[in-house]
Design a protein around this motif. Structure first.
Motif, mmCIF file in Angstrom:
data_model
loop_
_atom_site.group_PDB
_atom_site.id
_atom_site.type_symbol
_atom_site.label_atom_id
_atom_site.label_comp_id
_atom_site.label_asym_id
_atom_site.label_seq_id
_atom_site.Cartn_x
_atom_site.Cartn_y
_atom_site.Cartn_z
ATOM 1 N N ILE A 282 0.826 -1.207 0.000
ATOM 2 C CA ILE A 282 0.000 0.000 0.000
ATOM 3 C C ILE A 282 0.866 1.265 0.000
ATOM 4 O O ILE A 282 0.542 2.249 -0.680
ATOM 5 N N ARG B 77 13.001 0.224 4.731
ATOM 6 C CA ARG B 77 14.231 -0.452 5.184
ATOM 7 C C ARG B 77 14.964 -1.157 4.052
ATOM 8 O O ARG B 77 16.124 -1.502 4.189
ATOM 9 N N THR B 78 14.285 -1.425 2.919
ATOM 10 C CA THR B 78 14.934 -2.161 1.833
ATOM 11 C C THR B 78 15.177 -1.211 0.662
ATOM 12 O O THR B 78 14.254 -0.860 -0.078
ATOM 13 N N LYS C 225 13.929 -1.850 -2.952
ATOM 14 C CA LYS C 225 12.488 -1.646 -3.171
ATOM 15 C C LYS C 225 12.167 -0.159 -3.263
ATOM 16 O O LYS C 225 11.338 0.264 -4.069
ATOM 17 N N ASP D 209 15.635 1.619 9.020
ATOM 18 C CA ASP D 209 14.965 0.465 9.625
ATOM 19 C C ASP D 209 14.320 0.935 10.926
ATOM 20 O O ASP D 209 15.012 1.250 11.894
ATOM 21 N N MET D 210 13.013 0.997 10.919
ATOM 22 C CA MET D 210 12.294 1.544 12.070
ATOM 23 C C MET D 210 12.385 0.632 13.293
ATOM 24 O O MET D 210 12.025 1.039 14.389
ATOM 25 N N ASN E 168 2.617 4.319 7.319
ATOM 26 C CA ASN E 168 2.075 3.120 6.667
ATOM 27 C C ASN E 168 2.877 1.865 6.993
ATOM 28 O O ASN E 168 2.311 0.778 7.067
ATOM 29 N N ALA E 169 4.190 1.994 7.201
ATOM 30 C CA ALA E 169 5.023 0.812 7.452
ATOM 31 C C ALA E 169 4.459 0.049 8.645
ATOM 32 O O ALA E 169 4.006 0.641 9.625
ATOM 33 N N THR F 142 -2.084 4.296 9.939
ATOM 34 C CA THR F 142 -2.719 3.121 9.332
ATOM 35 C C THR F 142 -3.146 2.153 10.421
ATOM 36 O O THR F 142 -2.319 1.659 11.195
ATOM 37 N N SER F 143 -4.430 1.904 10.479
ATOM 38 C CA SER F 143 -4.941 0.951 11.459
ATOM 39 C C SER F 143 -5.365 -0.328 10.755
ATOM 40 O O SER F 143 -4.842 -0.682 9.688
ATOM 41 N N TYR G 92 -0.115 -7.580 16.995
ATOM 42 C CA TYR G 92 -0.475 -6.732 15.849
ATOM 43 C C TYR G 92 -1.744 -5.940 16.178
ATOM 44 O O TYR G 92 -1.801 -4.722 15.984
ATOM 45 N N LYS H 53 -2.334 -1.827 16.769
ATOM 46 C CA LYS H 53 -3.253 -0.987 15.983
ATOM 47 C C LYS H 53 -4.237 -0.246 16.905
ATOM 48 O O LYS H 53 -4.636 0.880 16.600
ATOM 49 N N GLY I 24 -8.603 -2.311 5.074
ATOM 50 C CA GLY I 24 -9.413 -3.494 4.759
ATOM 51 C C GLY I 24 -8.550 -4.465 3.961
ATOM 52 O O GLY I 24 -7.456 -4.112 3.501
ATOM 53 N N THR J 131 -6.435 -6.141 1.561
ATOM 54 C CA THR J 131 -5.854 -5.568 0.344
ATOM 55 C C THR J 131 -4.731 -6.489 -0.144
ATOM 56 O O THR J 131 -3.966 -7.021 0.670
ATOM 57 N N THR K 116 -1.603 -7.594 -0.806
ATOM 58 C CA THR K 116 -0.190 -7.279 -0.550
ATOM 59 C C THR K 116 0.473 -8.520 0.062
ATOM 60 O O THR K 116 -0.211 -9.484 0.416
HETATM 61 P P1 NAP Z 1 3.511 -4.850 3.196
HETATM 62 O O1 NAP Z 1 3.249 -5.096 1.753
HETATM 63 O O2 NAP Z 1 4.107 -5.900 4.039
HETATM 64 O O3 NAP Z 1 4.328 -3.497 3.315
HETATM 65 C C1 NAP Z 1 4.758 -3.044 4.566
HETATM 66 C C2 NAP Z 1 5.856 -2.043 4.354
HETATM 67 O O4 NAP Z 1 6.367 -1.688 5.652
HETATM 68 C C3 NAP Z 1 7.008 -2.621 3.549
HETATM 69 O O5 NAP Z 1 7.438 -1.675 2.598
HETATM 70 C C4 NAP Z 1 8.056 -2.887 4.599
HETATM 71 O O6 NAP Z 1 9.375 -2.783 4.134
HETATM 72 C C5 NAP Z 1 7.775 -1.757 5.585
HETATM 73 N N1 NAP Z 1 8.403 -2.063 6.869
HETATM 74 C C6 NAP Z 1 8.196 -3.155 7.636
HETATM 75 N N2 NAP Z 1 9.038 -3.124 8.694
HETATM 76 C C7 NAP Z 1 9.780 -2.000 8.571
HETATM 77 C C8 NAP Z 1 10.837 -1.439 9.320
HETATM 78 N N3 NAP Z 1 11.331 -2.048 10.404
HETATM 79 N N4 NAP Z 1 11.383 -0.275 8.918
HETATM 80 C C9 NAP Z 1 10.926 0.344 7.801
HETATM 81 N N5 NAP Z 1 9.942 -0.142 7.034
HETATM 82 C C10 NAP Z 1 9.375 -1.311 7.414
HETATM 83 O O7 NAP Z 1 2.131 -4.474 3.939
HETATM 84 P P2 NAP Z 1 0.828 -3.701 3.466
HETATM 85 O O8 NAP Z 1 -0.239 -4.714 3.399
HETATM 86 O O9 NAP Z 1 1.113 -2.793 2.350
HETATM 87 O O10 NAP Z 1 0.548 -2.856 4.799
HETATM 88 C C11 NAP Z 1 0.659 -1.458 4.880
HETATM 89 C C12 NAP Z 1 -0.059 -1.013 6.142
HETATM 90 O O11 NAP Z 1 -1.442 -1.354 6.036
HETATM 91 C C13 NAP Z 1 0.445 -1.682 7.416
HETATM 92 O O12 NAP Z 1 0.451 -0.741 8.473
HETATM 93 C C14 NAP Z 1 -0.588 -2.766 7.679
HETATM 94 O O13 NAP Z 1 -0.653 -3.093 9.045
HETATM 95 C C15 NAP Z 1 -1.843 -2.087 7.186
HETATM 96 N N6 NAP Z 1 -2.943 -2.976 6.818
HETATM 97 C C16 NAP Z 1 -2.870 -3.770 5.702
HETATM 98 C C17 NAP Z 1 -3.945 -4.583 5.356
HETATM 99 C C18 NAP Z 1 -3.918 -5.477 4.130
HETATM 100 O O14 NAP Z 1 -4.885 -6.228 3.904
HETATM 101 N N7 NAP Z 1 -2.898 -5.440 3.318
HETATM 102 C C19 NAP Z 1 -5.116 -4.586 6.134
HETATM 103 C C20 NAP Z 1 -5.160 -3.779 7.267
HETATM 104 C C21 NAP Z 1 -4.073 -2.966 7.581
HETATM 105 P P3 NAP Z 1 10.048 -4.004 3.319
HETATM 106 O O15 NAP Z 1 9.414 -3.949 1.975
HETATM 107 O O16 NAP Z 1 11.474 -3.644 3.308
HETATM 108 O O17 NAP Z 1 9.724 -5.246 4.067
#
Ligand code: NAP
Length: 246
Positions: free
Chosen positions: A24, A44-45, A48, A70-71, A99-100, A150-151, A165, A169, A196, A198, A200
């Motif tokens: 996201i 952190r990467t 990417k 790296d958070m 968002n991370a 982001t919740s 987790y 949130k 919601g 999504t 990923t």
């Molecule tokens: P994702 O694809 O796993 O992306 C998460 C991002 O956070 C990645 O770019 C990751 O970096 C980064 N991150 C993780 N640990 C980190 C650290 N220590 N330092 C810096 N960056 C870090 O997840 P997503 O689904 O897009 O989620 C984005 C947000 O939406 C999150 O807060 C998640 O809790 C929330 N959310 C997602 C969903 C869903 O269905 N996808 C639903 C509800 C809430 P790397 O790429 O380097 O790992």
């Protein structure tokens, strides 16, 4: 509700997006840039982040910047230094998308390891707390600033096995409400988004057996992400909004 914004809604704005290398956060960075913002890609990467950078540059949007961080290990001083860099490079900051996030491992409550607890709380809560403290002075200088957290659905209704987790949130939503109330007399608006389900890699980790093709993509949920950063969303404060309401 329709969340429409003009095509240049974010023109001239500088917006920091955490976790901008994937999922996201990557899409949000691209969409903000498409609407005129200069985006600062934090994650952190580096590989990417560079891929997100290249997509933005190839599309001809405003040139972004990369902050590798790296958070999990970042300190208060790291965030202060980050803000100094942003101020010297851009002289302003208008928005932050927190968002991370880390999912960790879904497990029964009595099996949550202390290390897992610490890592998730560090990345999902404490890092955002420290980063927000550090960016506030710069956001106060903007005539119309936004903080978007982001919740998750488990951030306002607890669910078995979602452990740390979900707790992180809940804390995120609390932090958002406190800040929104405290800053209500300022030019800073503070809200949260529940994306919601999504498509990923985090979602795939939480639900390995589901058909990802049935899920919304990050692009599908961008209207709300844009609205809360754009002038159109200025009246909203202290809300956690579902990007995919039932
Ligand atoms: P994702 O694809 O796993 O992306 C998460 C991002 O956070 C990645 O770019 C990751 O970096 C980064 N991150 C993780 N640990 C980190 C650290 N220590 N330092 C810096 N960056 C870090 O997840 P997503 O689904 O897009 O989620 C984005 C947000 O939406 C999150 O807060 C998640 O809790 C929330 N959310 C997602 C969903 C869903 O269905 N996808 C639903 C509800 C809430 P790397 O790429 O380097 O790992």
């Amino acid at each position: 509700m329709e969340y429409a914004v003009s095509s240049d809604a974010l023109k001239g704005k500088v917006i920091l997006v955490t976790g901008a290398g994937d999922g996201i956060g990557k899409q949000a960075a691209i969409s903000y840039a498409q609407h005129g913002a200069t985006v600062i890609l934090l994650g952190r990467t580096v590989k990417k982040l560079e891929a997100t950078y290249d997509e933005i540059e190839a599309a001809g949007y405003p040139q972004p910047a990369i902050i590798p961080l790296d958070m999990k290990g970042a300190t208060k001083q790291n965030y202060i230094d980050m803000v100094d860099t942003i101020e010297s490079q851009f002289a302003r900051l208008d928005g932050v998308l927190h968002n991370a996030g880390l999912l960790g491992v879904l497990s029964p409550f009595d099996q949550i390891g202390e290390d897992t607890y610490d890592d998730i709380m560090q990345v999902n809560v404490k890092a955002q707390f420290l980063m927000t403290q550090a960016v506030l002075p710069l956001l106060h200088k903007s005539e119309d600033a936004r903080i978007v957290f982001t919740s998750s659905t488990v951030g306002h209704s607890g669910r078995a096995y979602w452990g740390t987790y979900a707790m992180s949130k809940f804390a995120t939503e609390g932090m958002m409400q406190i800040l929104a109330d405290e800053l209500s007399d300022t030019t800073i608006r503070v809200n949260a988004i529940n994306p919601g389900g999504t498509r990923t890699s985090m979602r795939a980790k939480a639900y390995p057996a589901e058909d990802a093709e049935l899920l919304k993509t990050p692009l599908d949920i961008m209207p709300l992400y844009l609205y809360l950063m754009a002038p159109e969303g200025k009246a909203v404060n202290g809300q956690c909004i579902d990007a995919q309401p039932k």
